[in-house]
Scaffold this active site. Structure first.
Site: not given
Ligand code: 5RP
Length: 293
Positions: A145-147, A92, A166, A157, A89, A159
């Site tokens: 994706g990742a923060d 990206t 996830e 993660k 999610t 955000g």
């Protein structure tokens, strides 16, 4: 075959790659390829025009969104026909879903488990066949994706508020590839406010217990219940709330993750410890791939 990034193959980069691979031997991760070794700290840096010195070496100006798409495209090279995929999610991961949709339109057979209702809608729009973790045993690969990403490939993660699904999907996957622009790479996690998904009942008690867990790890900071754009409390796909904790630095993320998960009112924290097997970071000067051994 693998797309060549800007400058890939030059002898200077080959030397850097060898040097980084040697460093990788001493670390629990291996740097497979790098286009450069400096990761800018500011999120806006990459949207600025690169210095002429770089331009004269043929390096293009790219936007943050283009970088995200490049990372997604590189992750797509790890997808094989017949795979069962976790679909992440965020902005990206959305690029990955769109690019995967193009592959599916071209005849690739995959099945996906979305990590949020937003990603479900994107995947359906892209005509990617979907399934659930009740219908399949394990997933081959999750791309998300990742923060923030640290050198041990631990992540922050959540955000986008989808951290619970996830994490469930990543835990059911044999491999997890994280895709991001290079500003997500940090020495120590915590600059990004840590999202913690909580049960609304007994919120104050849960926050007191969270503060105690932070103190045990030598960290502290403001906590706030996340609000949506409409000003109302943000409610996750699971019907829970999110507390964002502004800690600044989390020196021992694995310990904090364990302490938070022991609190009854905490559903999950945004600390993803030991999940990512590969991180693909796209920067203005190229793509860096870091793999857990
Ligand atoms: C959502 C997430 C996202 O993966 C994370 O917020 C990164 O998003 P983006 O790719 O838009 O920067 O964890 O819960």
């Amino acid at each position: 075959g693998r797309r060549r990034a800007c400058g890939e193959g030059s002898s200077e980069l080959a030397t850097r790659r060898r040097a980084l691979m040697q460093v990788g031997i001493k670390l629990p991760i291996e740097v497979l390829w790098t286009g450069h070794d400096a990761v800018p700290a500011g999120k806006t840096t990459l949207d600025m025009r690169p210095p002429d010195r770089l331009l004269s070496r043929g390096i293009r100006h790219v936007t943050m969104d283009q970088l995200k798409r490049q990372a997604a495209a590189r992750a797509l090279e790890h997808v094989r026909d017949g795979m069962k995929l976790g679909l992440g999610t965020g902005s990206t991961a959305k690029h990955f879903v769109e690019l995967l949709g193009e592959k599916v339109a071209g005849g690739m057979r995959v099945v996906g488990v979305p990590t949020s209702e937003a990603t479900r809608a994107d995947a359906e729009r892209c005509k990617i066949p979907l399934t659930t973790l009740d219908q399949v045993d394990r997933l081959d690969l999750t791309v998300d994706g990742a923060d923030e990403v640290d050198p041990a490939l631990n992540l922050i993660k959540g955000g986008g508020g989808a951290l619970l699904r996830e994490k469930i999907v990543a835990a059911a996957s044999d491999r997890m590839i994280v895709i991001a622009d290079e500003t997500k790479w940090v020495d120590v996690l915590g600059r990004f406010p840590l999202p913690v998904e909580v049960i609304p009942f007994g919120l104050a008690a849960t926050q007191r217990a969270m503060a105690a867990a932070f103190a045990q790890c030598g960290v502290s900071g403001q906590m706030g219940v996340r609000k949506g754009r409409d000003g109302h409390v943000f409610v996750t796909d699971g019907g829970h709330w999110i507390v964002d904790a502004h800690l600044g630095r989390i020196p021992d993320a694995p310990r904090l993750a364990g302490l938070l998960n022991a609190i009854p009112g905490v559903v999950e924290s945004g600390l993803f410890i030991g999940f990512a097997t590969m991180v693909i970071l796209a920067g203005a000067n190229g793509i860096r791939v870091v793999e857990r051994r």
